[in-house]
Motif scaffolding. Sequence first.
Motif: not given
Length: 63
Positions: A9-10, A16, A52-53, A55, A57-58, A61
Amino acid sequence: MKVRVDPERCQGHTLCAMAAPDVFELSEIDGHSTAVNEDVPADQEDRVREAAKSCPEQAITIF
Ligand code: SF4
């Protein structure tokens, strides 16, 4: 608290690493992020939650 970055995903937006520079490391090759250490130090937890918030691309985790 533990953290993991999903390499699929990144997309290397670097947000981050700006939020938590001691926790996330960016690859010099593709700019993608990984957690330096899966175990988040207590004094970094708020920063990691922010990361995390932020990012897009979510990819981050927290568990
Ligand atoms: S903010 Fe998300 S997409 Fe960007 S480098 Fe960090 S984990 Fe990757």
